[in-house]
Each structure stands twice: as structure tokens, then as C-alpha cells.
Scaffold this active site. Structure first.
Site, PDB file in Angstrom:
ATOM      1  N   SER A  77       0.826  -1.204   0.000  1.00  0.00           N
ATOM      2  CA  SER A  77       0.000   0.000   0.000  1.00  0.00           C
ATOM      3  C   SER A  77       0.862   1.256   0.000  1.00  0.00           C
ATOM      4  CB  SER A  77      -0.904   0.021   1.237  1.00  0.00           C
ATOM      5  OG  SER A  77      -1.699  -1.128   1.282  1.00  0.00           O
TER       6      SER A  77
HETATM    7  N1  SAH Z   1      -0.947  -4.885   4.218  1.00  0.00           N
HETATM    8  C1  SAH Z   1      -0.256  -5.154   2.976  1.00  0.00           C
HETATM    9  C2  SAH Z   1      -1.181  -4.982   1.794  1.00  0.00           C
HETATM   10  C3  SAH Z   1      -1.101  -6.153   0.880  1.00  0.00           C
HETATM   11  S1  SAH Z   1      -2.269  -6.215  -0.431  1.00  0.00           S
HETATM   12  C4  SAH Z   1       1.004  -4.332   2.857  1.00  0.00           C
HETATM   13  O1  SAH Z   1       1.295  -3.497   3.704  1.00  0.00           O
HETATM   14  O2  SAH Z   1       1.739  -4.552   1.918  1.00  0.00           O
HETATM   15  C5  SAH Z   1      -3.558  -7.201   0.271  1.00  0.00           C
HETATM   16  C6  SAH Z   1      -3.233  -8.617   0.659  1.00  0.00           C
HETATM   17  O3  SAH Z   1      -4.460  -9.228   1.074  1.00  0.00           O
HETATM   18  C7  SAH Z   1      -2.683  -9.495  -0.454  1.00  0.00           C
HETATM   19  O4  SAH Z   1      -1.452 -10.021  -0.053  1.00  0.00           O
HETATM   20  C8  SAH Z   1      -3.741 -10.586  -0.613  1.00  0.00           C
HETATM   21  O5  SAH Z   1      -3.203 -11.857  -0.930  1.00  0.00           O
HETATM   22  C9  SAH Z   1      -4.395 -10.603   0.746  1.00  0.00           C
HETATM   23  N2  SAH Z   1      -5.738 -11.172   0.802  1.00  0.00           N
HETATM   24  C10 SAH Z   1      -6.755 -11.063  -0.103  1.00  0.00           C
HETATM   25  N3  SAH Z   1      -7.841 -11.756   0.320  1.00  0.00           N
HETATM   26  C11 SAH Z   1      -7.512 -12.328   1.519  1.00  0.00           C
HETATM   27  C12 SAH Z   1      -8.192 -13.173   2.448  1.00  0.00           C
HETATM   28  N4  SAH Z   1      -9.454 -13.604   2.243  1.00  0.00           N
HETATM   29  N5  SAH Z   1      -7.545 -13.564   3.562  1.00  0.00           N
HETATM   30  C13 SAH Z   1      -6.265 -13.163   3.797  1.00  0.00           C
HETATM   31  N6  SAH Z   1      -5.558 -12.377   2.955  1.00  0.00           N
HETATM   32  C14 SAH Z   1      -6.171 -11.961   1.827  1.00  0.00           C
END
Ligand code: SAH
Length: 229
Positions: A77
Site C-alpha cells: 500500500s
Molecule cells: N498490508 C499489505 C497490503 C497487501 S495487499 C502491505 O502493507 O503490503 C492485500 C493482501 O491481502 C494481499 O497479499 C492478498 O493476498 C491478501 N488477501 C486477499 N484476500 C484475503 C483473504 N481472504 N484472507 C487473507 N488475505 C487476503
């Protein structure tokens, strides 16, 4: 006003060079200009080495206020969004346990870990989780607990949580996650589809009822059902 990030040089980031310290300070000034006020949040963004959370080829862009790819179709993000979500989630209070859904590269998790007692974080894609685990080990973040699983199910064994932060967008607020929030607790969550999403603050009042506040238009990857490999 506490502004430890303004001290130079900061002993916590010695070894990565002054340029990096300057680019981090520039990022912090930008976040302040965009309205981020909580000194703990600004300090955490200044301190956490974001360049370790992106691919080496992109590390020169790590302190720009922009989202970047982290592989497997996912993104880290934008720092402004991490700061904004963290500021709203903690609301200047002491928070013990936070559940994060979507560990990704672990950057948001690392920002939270310096500010709360325990961070529980769920990721559905195993290789992303493993890479994040290795970074937390290197950075000696001992208050982070990881689970490979489906965030729609939350983490019942550790519930209730003081705060829940969701970093992927479901179509609506999952009831299971709301149920795992403590009365008086706060959830920050993007909700919507690929075309239109809003960031919501959901507060659970002392009677267990939800109060909903719309914060900003946002763009997150979708929250998907089930686990990946
Ligand atoms: N907090 C992260 C953002 C990553 S993007 C950062 O600081 O980089 C969002 C993430 O959510 C992705 O890695 C994706 O695989 C995960 N995600 C999507 N659906 C999900 C679910 N149902 N349970 C757990 N993780 C999930």
C-alpha cells in the site's frame, strides 16, 4: 510535539546512508502536509525500513508516496494510506491486540507492531506470508503472529480484538470479522468492487451495535475467498 524523526542521524537507520534518511524525512513532511498528525504514526513510518519490503529492483522508490508491486499480483500500500488507516484505527489510544487481514509483504504489520502490544495477521498466499515472516525475523519483531488462512474467517481463537484492519477489499463488511471485534473497538476496512471502493471506519458500541463512517475513496486488491498456494 514529539518529532524524533527530525533528529539526524537517527541511530535506528544507521547503515543505509544519509540519502535514505533525507528521502524518509521528505516522505514524512509530505504525509504531514496531507493531514497525518499522530506523531507515533509519523515516527513509525519514518522508522520502518520500507525498502526491505519491496523487491530490490524497486528499493530506490521505497520512500515515494506510492503503491508498488510485491509479486503474485499483489501490492504494497501507499504510505499515505498506511498512515491514514493506522491513525484512524488507533485514534491516539493504547491498543493491545490488532487483527490485520492481508499481510502481503508485511509493511503495514511492521508499522503496527511498534505501536500495539500484539499484531495478529492473516494472509491467504503462502509465499507472501513466508517472505513477510523472514522480514519480521530479521527486524526482530517478536509481537507479530502470522496465520496462513482465509481472512473472511478471522482468527476466532485470539478474538475479541481491540481493532481490526483489513487491507484487501471485500464487497461488504464480513459479519464474522465484526463479531470478533471487542465492544468499543474499531475496524478500518475498504469495501466495494474493482470500480469503486470506500474506506470505512466501523465502531462497535458498548451494546455491540455498528456505527459506520465513510472516510475516503480508495483502491485495494480484492479480498478473495479461500486460501491460495
Ligand atoms: N498490508 C499489505 C497490503 C497487501 S495487499 C502491505 O502493507 O503490503 C492485500 C493482501 O491481502 C494481499 O497479499 C492478498 O493476498 C491478501 N488477501 C486477499 N484476500 C484475503 C483473504 N481472504 N484472507 C487473507 N488475505 C487476503
Amino acid at each position: 510535539m514529539i518529532q524524533s524523526y527530525a533528529k539526524t542521524p537517527d541511530p535506528r537507520i544507521v547503515g543505509i546512508g544519509m540519502t535514505s534518511q533525507r528521502t524518509r524525512e521528505r516522505l514524512i513532511r509530505r504525509l504531514e502536509a496531507e493531514g497525518i498528525k499522530d506523531p507515533r504514526v509519523l515516527d513509525a513510518i519514518f522508522t520502518v525500513p520500507r525498502h526491505l519490503f519491496v523487491d530490490e529492483a524497486l528499493s530506490h522508490r521505497a520512500y515515494e508516496d506510492t503503491a508498488l508491486p510485491i509479486g503474485l499480483g499483489q501490492t504494497i500500500s501507499q504510505p499515505y494510506i498506511v498512515a491514514r488507516m493506522t491513525e484512524v484505527l488507533l485514534a491516539g489510544k493504547q491498543v493491545n491486540s490488532v487483527l490485520e487481514v492481508g499481510t502481503g509483504c508485511g509493511y503495514q504489520t511492521a508499522v503496527l507492531s511498534g505501536m500495539v502490544q500484539k499484531v495478529y495477521s492473516i494472509e491467504r498466499i503462502k509465499p507472501l506470508q513466508e517472505r513477510a515472516r523472514e522480514r519480521f525475523r530479521q527486524l526482530r519483531l517478536n509481537n507479530v503472529f502470522l496465520r496462513h488462512g482465509d481472512g473472511f474467517e478471522g482468527w476466532g481463537a485470539q478474538a475479541p480484538f481491540d481493532a481490526i484492519l483489513v487491507t484487501a477489499a471485500p464487497p461488504s463488511v464480513p459479519q464474522t470479522l465484526f463479531d470478533q471485534l471487542r465492544c468499543g473497538g474499531r475496524m478500518v476496512i475498504p469495501v466495494g468492487d474493482d470500480d469503486s471502493q470506500v474506506l470505512l471506519l466501523i465502531t462497535k458500541d458498548e451494546q455491540g451495535r455498528p456505527q459506520r463512517q465513510v472516510l475516503d475513496p480508495v483502491r485495494f486488491v480484492p479480498m478473495l475467498q479461500g486460501i491460495g498456494n
